[in-house]
Design an enzyme around this catalytic site. Structure first.
Site, PDB file in Angstrom:
ATOM      1  N   ARG A 161      21.211  63.358  19.758  1.00 56.06           N
ATOM      2  CA  ARG A 161      21.622  64.558  19.009  1.00 56.06           C
ATOM      3  C   ARG A 161      22.499  64.235  17.799  1.00 56.06           C
ATOM      4  NH1 ARG A 161      22.225  66.974  24.218  1.00 56.06           N
ATOM      5  NH2 ARG A 161      20.346  68.170  24.648  1.00 56.06           N
ATOM      6  N   GLU A 171      15.603  57.629 -12.811  1.00 52.69           N
ATOM      7  CA  GLU A 171      16.519  58.639 -12.268  1.00 52.69           C
ATOM      8  C   GLU A 171      17.864  58.596 -13.007  1.00 52.69           C
ATOM      9  OE1 GLU A 171      15.475  60.814 -10.083  1.00 52.69           O
ATOM     10  OE2 GLU A 171      13.789  59.854  -9.040  1.00 52.69           O
ATOM     11  N   LYS A 218      25.447  63.231  -9.457  1.00 55.20           N
ATOM     12  CA  LYS A 218      24.717  63.719  -8.286  1.00 55.20           C
ATOM     13  C   LYS A 218      25.709  64.175  -7.213  1.00 55.20           C
ATOM     14  CE  LYS A 218      20.900  63.503  -5.288  1.00 55.20           C
ATOM     15  NZ  LYS A 218      19.848  62.810  -4.594  1.00 55.20           N
ATOM     16  N   ARG A 276      21.555  72.411  -7.671  1.00 56.61           N
ATOM     17  CA  ARG A 276      21.010  71.129  -7.256  1.00 56.61           C
ATOM     18  C   ARG A 276      19.590  70.920  -7.769  1.00 56.61           C
ATOM     19  NH1 ARG A 276      21.796  68.294  -1.324  1.00 56.61           N
ATOM     20  NH2 ARG A 276      20.618  66.413  -1.826  1.00 56.61           N
ATOM     21  N   ASN A 319      16.083  67.899 -10.423  1.00 58.93           N
ATOM     22  CA  ASN A 319      14.629  67.853 -10.371  1.00 58.93           C
ATOM     23  C   ASN A 319      13.991  67.838 -11.754  1.00 58.93           C
ATOM     24  OD1 ASN A 319      13.720  67.684  -7.697  1.00 58.93           O
ATOM     25  ND2 ASN A 319      14.602  69.710  -7.343  1.00 58.93           N
ATOM     26  N   HIS A 333       6.082  65.022  -9.802  1.00 53.98           N
ATOM     27  CA  HIS A 333       5.589  65.001  -8.422  1.00 53.98           C
ATOM     28  C   HIS A 333       4.098  65.230  -8.358  1.00 53.98           C
ATOM     29  CE1 HIS A 333       9.537  65.713  -6.059  1.00 53.98           C
ATOM     30  NE2 HIS A 333       9.140  64.458  -5.986  1.00 53.98           N
TER      31      HIS A 333
HETATM   32  N1  LIG Z   1      16.436  61.332   0.378  1.00 53.45           N
HETATM   33  C1  LIG Z   1      16.333  61.527  -0.900  1.00 53.45           C
HETATM   34  O1  LIG Z   1      17.035  62.347  -1.485  1.00 53.45           O
HETATM   35  C2  LIG Z   1      15.358  60.757  -1.677  1.00 53.45           C
HETATM   36  C3  LIG Z   1      15.372  60.783  -3.073  1.00 53.45           C
HETATM   37  C4  LIG Z   1      14.450  60.001  -3.781  1.00 53.45           C
HETATM   38  C5  LIG Z   1      13.545  59.205  -3.095  1.00 53.45           C
HETATM   39  N2  LIG Z   1      13.540  59.199  -1.747  1.00 53.45           N
HETATM   40  C6  LIG Z   1      12.625  58.353  -0.977  1.00 53.45           C
HETATM   41  O2  LIG Z   1      12.889  57.009  -1.283  1.00 53.45           O
HETATM   42  C7  LIG Z   1      11.734  56.236  -1.035  1.00 53.45           C
HETATM   43  C8  LIG Z   1      11.542  55.237  -2.155  1.00 53.45           C
HETATM   44  O3  LIG Z   1      12.656  54.374  -2.204  1.00 53.45           O
HETATM   45  P1  LIG Z   1      12.636  52.993  -2.972  1.00 53.45           P
HETATM   46  O4  LIG Z   1      12.118  53.185  -4.319  1.00 53.45           O
HETATM   47  O5  LIG Z   1      13.969  52.415  -2.810  1.00 53.45           O
HETATM   48  O6  LIG Z   1      11.487  52.193  -2.212  1.00 53.45           O
HETATM   49  P2  LIG Z   1      11.535  51.113  -1.034  1.00 53.45           P
HETATM   50  O7  LIG Z   1      12.538  51.430  -0.054  1.00 53.45           O
HETATM   51  O8  LIG Z   1      10.125  51.035  -0.554  1.00 53.45           O
HETATM   52  O9  LIG Z   1      11.908  49.790  -1.809  1.00 53.45           O
HETATM   53  C9  LIG Z   1      11.081  49.246  -2.780  1.00 53.45           C
HETATM   54  C10 LIG Z   1      10.693  47.789  -2.493  1.00 53.45           C
HETATM   55  O10 LIG Z   1      11.760  46.909  -2.822  1.00 53.45           O
HETATM   56  C11 LIG Z   1      12.100  46.080  -1.706  1.00 53.45           C
HETATM   57  N3  LIG Z   1      13.547  45.866  -1.818  1.00 53.45           N
HETATM   58  C12 LIG Z   1      14.514  46.802  -1.592  1.00 53.45           C
HETATM   59  N4  LIG Z   1      15.704  46.278  -1.957  1.00 53.45           N
HETATM   60  C13 LIG Z   1      15.492  45.017  -2.394  1.00 53.45           C
HETATM   61  C14 LIG Z   1      16.328  44.015  -2.905  1.00 53.45           C
HETATM   62  N5  LIG Z   1      17.628  44.236  -3.088  1.00 53.45           N
HETATM   63  N6  LIG Z   1      15.774  42.849  -3.252  1.00 53.45           N
HETATM   64  C15 LIG Z   1      14.458  42.635  -3.101  1.00 53.45           C
HETATM   65  N7  LIG Z   1      13.608  43.573  -2.649  1.00 53.45           N
HETATM   66  C16 LIG Z   1      14.128  44.753  -2.295  1.00 53.45           C
HETATM   67  C17 LIG Z   1      11.642  46.877  -0.532  1.00 53.45           C
HETATM   68  O11 LIG Z   1      11.373  46.063   0.568  1.00 53.45           O
HETATM   69  C18 LIG Z   1      10.388  47.522  -1.042  1.00 53.45           C
HETATM   70  O12 LIG Z   1       9.311  46.626  -0.969  1.00 53.45           O
HETATM   71  C19 LIG Z   1      10.600  57.208  -0.911  1.00 53.45           C
HETATM   72  O13 LIG Z   1      10.176  57.293   0.412  1.00 53.45           O
HETATM   73  C20 LIG Z   1      11.201  58.522  -1.356  1.00 53.45           C
HETATM   74  O14 LIG Z   1      10.625  59.624  -0.707  1.00 53.45           O
HETATM   75  C21 LIG Z   1      14.415  59.948  -1.034  1.00 53.45           C
HETATM   76 ZN   LIG Z   2      13.303  61.460  -7.902  1.00 54.94          ZN
END
Ligand SMILES: NC(=O)c1ccc[n+]([C@@H]2O[C@H](COP(=O)([O-])OP(=O)(O)OC[C@H]3O[C@@H](n4cnc5c(N)ncnc54)[C@H](O)[C@@H]3O)[C@@H](O)[C@H]2O)c1
Ligand SMILES: [Zn+2]
Length: 1591
Positions: free
Chosen positions: A129, A193, A253, A267, A271, A278
């Site tokens: 939980r 971003e 943010k 918020r 976007n 998207h």
């Molecule tokens: N919660 C939120 O508000 C929010 C906002 C934006 C995006 N997201 C989510 O975030 C995700 C995308 O995140 P991302 O772009 O970080 O992708 P990711 O987590 O897949 O990372 C990208 C790649 O880089 C590698 N990597 C990460 N850090 C590294 C480092 N320091 N050195 C070498 N390699 C590294 C990872 O293994 C992966 O292959 C999506 O699922 C998206 O929906 C969430």
């Molecule tokens: Zn985004």
């Protein structure tokens, strides 16, 4: 240890829980362990991150915990990537936690990117939980976005992030050192971003991002040794910058999240770029990353804002440049995106559709975050934006809505001059000091220039006044070689390329690098790589610079050695481009020696631009001296001193004079007034003269002061042509002038613009080709063109203008489109080069509306290079005297409703003397001259809608031949009419009105035939005229003329309808050695199919019949075979020549013969030409060029069985074939049934616009023939052999489709009363049966239109219904829509269910009665279609159908007779266009006697006048002289058919002369039944047999 760590803390939700810095491991371990006591610390990460960082992390935790701690540290490594963010991924972690006995007091650490953060965060939110957790983001995206805000989620197959929770972490540790190991594309992904946040919130941050991309990249590209950066004291300035950027972004943010944690209004601002981004991401994921899609989305959303007049172009431009500087794509045309197959799916509709489910929407309305300026949004939330506005931004094409400008009189300024902007950039960059450039053009060109100068470290750029001012700190000519592998990419920016070529010679070599080991490389896009730069390279090389052309000689890319410019004597050929001259002039002061530049090669082009450069150099402190000869005349020699430029503190860039020509021209063409500020007579730019020297002479009122220009156009339609205008000093304005000249009365000749052939495109050609689409004729000249103006009303509407990626073409045609409706400009974005917001300014500043258009897949871009004649281009007929040209011409004209014209008659009228007379009096040479003059005249004055037969001797004159050849190549069809020599001889014996040959006819025939061939692009075989069965012959001849001329003229291209509409389509392969063997069964063979394939390779002429092995049929034989086939069918023909290697019979090596036979096919007007992609490319190109309205099936056959549908090679073949053909065909061989599944998957994946035929040979491949939807080749049991193993019949395929569930069985009905005698069930059910369709047609007899009918038509399997008396009117309220015919006739006899685009079903009411009537009439009239007068008897529903049919046949007059005159008068009034006249007595005609009579009253109601006393109750008394018309073919149709011979027809039989054809109602009934069948099933109803069923 921790004390050495400097951490920046950012508050969120009231707590300082975000800690930022470098190398934070010790800090993290200490903070977590000291403030979040727990029995278990759980770390989850992915393999990529673990590889770099897990060990160090673990070590740090263990160290802090110490060896005797009760707490433990455990870790789990999961696989990287989005797929882990799933239910499975979540349960895997949960199971592992449970297995390891993690308890409620656990603290979970998420170490990784957004995937790990979202996933682990969601686990923490629900495990026991909810347990405490920390975010330790390792990607930039995760640092600035996903880790902040508490949103966690996983994906499901239904979509991303659909299941999750808000769960705030205890801490977020931002350790920027992680970024050193992050792949650079991932870093850019996060920068999107960062840029976004600054753009909506903080201009200061934005400025810092805008000018520091190189420094920021430097911070992550150099690994920090020894934990450098952990404390402030050992942090580099690059690290400082990076950290401040990240912290800045996070703070925004965090602030927004704190104010609006659950996302209600504020918020939504984060976007920005995400609404459209998207949608793009949904299509392109996973290949294109989130940030990349958002980057494109930001630009598009900024453009939405600009379109609405909220944001200026300066804002859009800054955003674009900044995103580009972080290696992010800014448009879907970015090569990274455009090269993906999925990019084709980015249609406007699809994107809007995806946006519909955006979380921000309120109901149906879409919301977009609108920027007001950099750093500020329009509202403190997302704004509602109409779909049309978004669609306009997204669409690649636009259409301009013609109107008088709303803002007349318009007063505006135009963007900064491109020429001056580019020069100013180079000057200020090379100068000493700081220069503030104002009114700089924000466009592709200047962006590219700045980016390149930046890359060369030649200057520093920054912005002031919200981007209105560019501040350039000059580098005084010091330039550095860019890092190895980094090329300066200049797109299609010509000016930048030319200027930079010399600038790059100034680069000095890097100390310590061997000369020759480093170069500066400049390159561009494909078009740029074709544009010449040779003379400049030659001049620089001759001067000692080392320059290598890396691809083709004299073009980009160039590799330039850094060794400085020598100077001294430089000779340059300047007849191609003045930009070469300016390029050297601008750089010459930095040469080692003072420079003497001498221009060679005669005529120097565009002197005003050279003068502009010199004037601007002077402003920057360097004086160029142009030498004078002893006579005081200016020479083309310039002296440039050695010097350094000194920047003026401010430099105001003049508005662009070329751009100004468009609004001024719009004023001219729309008869309104426009004033352009900032451009007047004092301008440096040549194009400033456009108003005075072009528009004024065309009849505009022009006032020009030193700094302002005003144009007032004459009333619309009153512009005058200028006989001749030399535009050498304003070449760029010639396109605008050409567009205006198109509607000026008379011919305008524009000279002095030869260099425009080597601009963004060949502009002269472009204008000629595109104007032709409006029906405007032009003549190309050596150094210009001539435009023959036309009144606006005569211009063709709806032209689709290809812009050749050339801004000037697009803008010039947008001028014309303000007065021509429906014009489409295909590539709206090409204006970005000089006026990125042109379309917005056109709407907002000038006041002419612009709408977005999506080019459909059927759209014919100019890229498909087949010469498409204008559909209405007249057709010329050539051929020997006596081939029947005039006869064929009349027939063709009747079929197309065109005008037939005999050139000889035209000649006689013009010269008031017979041809023979003329020759007699003036001799042959004079006659030939006069004849050629007539030809020229006809080509000009009768250029559309005519069939013109020319005298047989026209080809004797070389000039006439040239005219014809040119016409055939560029304008329209020239048809060679042929007929066997013997028939000609027979015919000529009886004819003597034309000059005698004075030479044996066979000799003439022999001599002229090659000329006819050379001059024509089509061949019409007139062998029909001498047949055994005269009536059948003339009918089929007429049908063929209608098909042939309809097709080649483009008036009615004879293409398969089902294929065009994307429905299942089929062709039957005819495999006979002699096609005549097919004729006895041709109707049965053709049942159901959409086309017939003529397998030319299987044909065998009688003389080769006995020879074994392969043989090549002679052209004459193929031609004769095709002519015979055409006599028996109007179905489109697929013309195929297949070699042995491709499963055919032709020798494999006979490329040349194949090509000749394929050409013959096009010559004969075949509709589809099967072209193997393995043919030589030049042959394929030649075929494409002459295909006209025919289509090419580009095919690839692999008989080896080696091609695998899921293998590599097949995609390559597919792409090749899509380039070549209108239809793609790929044939493989199945080894097992599984190969068909692979094939099916392959086809599903190819979403290109071209239909694809994909089948597998062999028995195992049969399934593929069933599933294939496009042009499936079928066989027939009556054929001698199958064209290929595994072929099925049409019927078999239909049955199979039904069995596998792809063909639903449908119920059809006849509604009416009484109907028990109806023949319709037999007609339709037999048809279904013969075609293998699983449908059923039954009677539904009801007194009224009640529940039974309502239930029947709402059943899901309802296929359609016939409606007869008495329900034809009562059913109307049950229907959703009526066809125009049903609407006009006011009754429905056919109900058709139709599927709407959104998958719903509607019921459409049609009326086919009139089609039956029309068909029975027109088939009897042959080529004498003109109906002077017709008669309709009766005034009921059928009479309405009859009048409608006659109106469609263009009957000049329709008499209407009915017993009750009032009813007739009412009926006449409802057809105002049919010219109906009510008559009171039959036989007394107010005008011409009727040649068409249609009776629509029951037979019991008619009687022959003479026996009226015997049948006194009969309503209509038929006088005996009813059929008095004798002048040509005539028809009587009686719609009554019981008894078979009605009194009406009996009278006709008795009293009508032989010219009357008699048609019974039965035939009409069958005709309309066939038509119903066709509408419902898309298939022709089998005929002959049906007739038998009732006879
Ligand atoms: N919660 C939120 O508000 C929010 C906002 C934006 C995006 N997201 C989510 O975030 C995700 C995308 O995140 P991302 O772009 O970080 O992708 P990711 O987590 O897949 O990372 C990208 C790649 O880089 C590698 N990597 C990460 N850090 C590294 C480092 N320091 N050195 C070498 N390699 C590294 C990872 O293994 C992966 O292959 C999506 O699922 C998206 O929906 C969430
Ligand atoms: Zn985004």
């Amino acid at each position: 240890m921790a004390s050495e760590t400097d951490v920046l803390k950012v508050p969120i939700l009231g707590k300082e829980s975000i800690h930022c810095g470098f190398h934070l491991f010790p800090h993290i371990a200490e903070t977590v362990i000291n403030t979040l006591p727990s029995s278990t610390y759980v770390l989850v990460t992915d393999t990529n991150v673990a590889k770099w960082h897990l060990k160090a992390f673990e070590g740090e935790f263990k160290r802090v915990l110490g060896s005797n701690s009760k707490s433990r540290f455990i870790s789990l490594v999961v696989s990287p990537g989005e797929t882990s963010k799933s239910r499975e991924g979540k349960s895997q972690i949960e199971d592992w936690l449970l297995l390891n006995k993690a308890t409620r007091d656990s603290v979970i650490l998420a170490l990784g990117g957004g995937v790990i953060g979202d996933l682990v965060g969601f686990v923490a939110a629900t495990f026991m939980r909810g347990v405490r957790f920390c975010q330790i983001p390792t990607t930039l995206l995760a640092m600035v976005d996903s880790s902040v805000g508490g949103k966690t989620a996983i994906d499901t197959p239904h979509g991303k992030n659909l299941i999750g929770a808000f769960w705030q972490p205890e801490y977020i540790f931002i350790d920027a050192a992680f970024l050193e190991t992050l792949p650079s594309r991932e870093f850019s992904n996060g920068m999107a971003e960062v840029v976004k946040t600054a753009a909506i919130w903080n201009e200061t941050e934005f400025i810092s991002l805008e000018s520091h991309s190189a420094d920021i990249f430097a911070a992550i590209q150099t690994p920090s040794a020894n934990y450098a950066g952990r404390s402030k004291s050992n942090r580099s300035s690059a690290q400082d910058l990076l950290l401040s950027v990240i912290v800045g972004s996070i703070s925004v943010k965090a602030y927004i999240v704190t104010k609006d944690e659950r996302e209600t209004g504020l918020r939504n601002l984060v976007n920005f770029g995400h609404t459209i981004g998207h949608a793009i991401e949904a299509v392109l994921t996973p290949t294109i990353l989130h940030g990349e899609c958002v980057s494109v989305g930001m630009i598009l959303e900024a453009e939405v804002s600009r379109q609405l007049g909220i944001l200026t172009q300066v804002g859009v431009g800054r955003l674009t440049r900044t995103l580009k500087s972080y290696n992010l794509p800014v448009s879907v045309t970015d090569p990274k995106i455009a090269s993906l197959p999925a990019a084709k799916l980015l249609t406007v509709d699809r994107l809007l559709d995806i946006m519909r489910i955006d979380k921000k929407n309120s109901g149906d309305e879409k919301k977009v975050v609108l920027l007001k300026r950099i750093g500020r949004t329009y509202e403190e939330k997302a704004t509602v934006v109409k779909d049309a506005v978004i669609a306009k931004t997204l669409s690649e094409a636009v259409t301009v809505i013609p109107a008088i400008p709303r803002h007349d009189p318009v007063k505006m300024s135009t963007p900064g001059s491109k020429s001056i902007s580019n020069r100013a950039l180079v000057l200020a960059a090379l100068a000493k000091g700081t220069c503030r450039l104002k009114n700089l053009l924000h466009s592709d060109d200047t962006q590219v220039m700045m980016a390149a100068l930046n890359e060369l470290k030649g200057a520093k750029f920054s912005w002031e006044d919200g981007g209105e001012t560019l501040v350039v700190s000059g580098g005084e000519g010091s330039l550095t070689v860019p890092p190895k592998g980094k090329e300066l990419y200049l797109g299609n920016a010509g000016t930048a390329a030319r200027f930079l070529a010399t600038v790059c010679t100034l680069v000095s070599n890097t100390p310590g690098v061997e000369p020759g080991d480093e170069h500066t490389v400049i390159t561009g896009n494909a078009r740029m790589k074709q544009r010449p730069i040779g003379p400049l390279v030659t001049a620089l090389e001759a001067n000692g610079s080392k320059i290598k052309c890396l691809e083709s000689q004299g073009c980009l890319p160039l590799a330039i050695d850094p060794q400085g410019l020598k100077g001294g004597q430089i000779q340059l050929a300047a007849s191609v481009s003045s930009q070469y001259v300016s390029s050297i002039l601008l750089c010459a002061p930095y040469a080692t020696e003072p420079t003497v530049l001498e221009l060679t090669g005669g005529q120097v082009i565009s002197q005003p631009y050279i003068d502009m450069t010199i004037a601007m150099m002077k402003t920057f402190g360097v004086e160029v001296v142009r030498r004078k000869g002893t006579d005081g005349k200016l020479l083309d020699i310039y002296d440039i001193p050695k010097s350094t430029y000194v920047s003026p503190s401010d430099y105001n860039i003049e508005s662009d004079a070329s751009s100004a020509t468009y609004p001024l021209a719009i004023a001219a063409i729309t008869g309104t007034t426009c004033t352009i500020q900032n451009i007047g007579s004092a301008s440096l730019q040549g194009d400033a003269k456009f108003a005075k020297e072009v528009l004024e002479k065309m009849g505009c009122h022009v006032v020009q002061t030193a700094t302002e220009t005003t144009v007032k156009g004459p009333p619309v339609g009153q512009l005058k042509a200028i006989e001749e205008v030399d535009m050498e000093v304003m070449t760029d304005a010639f396109l605008t002038a050409t567009a205006v000249a198109a509607v000026a009365s008379g011919k305008t000749r524009i000279l002095g613009i030869a260099n425009q052939r080597v601009k963004e495109c060949n502009r002269i050609r472009a204008m000629i080709d595109e104007l032709a689409k409006f029906g405007v004729e032009t003549v190309e000249l050596d150094d210009g063109l001539e435009i023959i103006g036309k009144p606006i009303q005569e211009l063709k509407q709806g032209a689709s203008v290809h812009c050749y990626d050339d801004h000037r073409v697009a803008m010039a045609f947008s001028v014309l489109s303000t007065v021509v409706s429906g014009t489409i400009l295909e590539e709206k974005r090409c204006v970005e080069k000089t006026w990125p917001n042109w379309w917005d300014d056109l709407e907002n500043k000038i006041g002419i509306n612009v709408e977005g258009v999506e080019l459909g897949s059927g759209h014919q871009g100019a890229s498909a290079s087949g010469t498409h004649h204008q559909p209405v281009a007249s057709v010329f007929l050539v051929g020997m005297r006596g081939t029947g040209k005039s006869f064929v011409g009349d027939m063709a004209a009747a079929a197309l409703s065109w005008i037939s014209l005999d050139a000889d008659k035209y000649f006689e009228e013009k010269h008031q003397t017979g041809v023979r007379e003329f020759v007699h009096q003036k001799g042959w040479p004079a006659f030939r001259d006069a004849e050629t003059a007539v030809l020229k005249e006809l080509m000009e004055s009768k250029s559309r809608g005519h069939i013109i037969s020319l005298g047989g001797g026209i080809v004797e004159t070389p000039e006439a031949r040239e005219l014809l050849k040119d016409y055939a190549a560029t304008k329209g069809p020239v048809v060679h009419v042929v007929r066997p020599l013997n028939d000609i001889l027979t015919y000529l014996d009886v004819e003597g009105t034309r000059p005698a040959y004075g030479e044996a006819i066979p000799d003439v025939y022999k001599r002229r035939t090659p000329w006819y061939t050379e001059c024509s692009n089509y061949l019409f075989d007139n062998t029909f005229t001498v047949g055994d069965d005269a009536e059948v012959n003339s009918k089929s001849m007429f049908r063929e003329a209608e098909r042939f001329f309809g097709h080649i003229s483009g008036e009615k291209p004879n293409l398969a309808g089902n294929l065009k509409e994307g429905k299942r389509s089929y062709f039957l392969s005819l495999t006979y050695p002699d096609i005549t063997q097919a004729f006895q069964h041709i109707d049965e063979l053709a049942e159901g199919v959409d086309a017939l394939e003529l397998r030319v390779d299987l044909l065998r002429s009688p003389k080769d019949y006995e020879t074994l092995g392969s043989s090549i049929p002679p052209a004459e034989y193929v031609q004769a075979q095709l002519a015979k086939l055409r006599k028996h069918t109007s179905l489109p023909i697929v013309y195929t020549v297949r070699t042995k290697g491709q499963g055919g019979a032709f020798p494999d090596v006979a490329h040349k013969e194949i090509f000749e036979l394929l050409k013959l096919g096009l010559l004969l007007g075949v509709e589809y030409l099967d072209v193997e992609v393995s043919l030589p490319e030049k042959d394929i190109e030649a075929l494409k060029k002459r295909k006209g309205y025919s289509q090419i099936i580009a095919s690839w056959h692999d008989w080896s069985g080696r091609m695998k549908w899921d293998g590599e090679g097949v995609l390559e073949k597919y792409e090749l074939a899509s380039k070549v053909g209108d239809i793609v065909k790929i044939v493989g061989k199945a080894e097992s049934v599984k190969d068909n599944f692979a094939l099916h998957q392959f086809v599903e994946k190819q979403q290109g616009p071209k239909p694809i035929i994909a089948i597998n040979m062999g028995l195992e491949g049969q399934l593929s023939r069933i599933l294939n939807a496009t042009f499936s080749p079928v066989s027939h049991p009556l054929l001698p052999n199958k064209a290929a193993p595994g072929q099925l019949s049409f019927k078999q395929i239909q049955e199979a489709l039904h069995l596998v569930g792809l063909q639903q069985s449908q119920q059809f009905y006849l509604f009416g009363n009484p109907i028990s005698q109806s023949m319709s069930p037999t007609l339709h059910n037999t048809g279904f049966n013969l075609l293998g369709l699983p449908h059923r047609y039954s009677l539904l007899e009801t007194k009224e239109v009640g529940d039974e009918i309502k239930i029947a038509i709402t059943q899901p399997d309802f296929g359609g219904a016939s409606v007869t008396i008495p329900h034809k009117l009562e059913v109307v309220p049950l229907l959703d829509r009526l066809t125009p015919a049903a609407e006009a006739i006011g009754a429905v006899n056919t109900i058709i269910p139709q599927i709407t685009p959104d998958g719903g079903r509607i019921l459409v009411g049609d009326n086919t009665d009139w089609i039956g009537i029309r068909a029975s009439i027109s088939s009897r009239l042959g080529n004498q279609k003109a109906i002077k007068a017709a008669l309709v008897i009766g005034a009921g529903g059928t009479a309405r159908a009859a009048i409608y049919a006659l109106q469609d046949l263009k009957a000049e007059k329709v008499y209407l007779y009915n017993r009750t005159i009032g009813k007739a008068t009412d009926l006449a009034a409802t057809f105002p266009e049919a010219n109906v006249e009510v008559i009171t007595q039959l036989g007394q005609w107010p005008g011409a006697k009727p040649s068409v009579i249609v009776g629509t009253v029951p037979s019991s109601a008619t009687t022959v006048a003479s026996d009226a006393h015997e049948n006194p109750t009969a309503a209509v008394h038929l006088p005996t002289d009813l059929y008095g018309y004798r002048e040509g073919p005539a028809v009587v149709v009686d719609m009554a058919y019981r008894p078979a011979i009605t009194p009406f027809l009996e009278l006709a039989k008795k009293s009508a002369a032989g010219n009357w054809a008699i048609v019974s109602g039965l035939e009409v009934l069958l005709e309309q039944g066939y038509e119903q069948f066709r509408i419902w099933t898309g298939r022709t109803c089998p005929r002959e047999k049906r007739y038998d069923a009732f006879a």
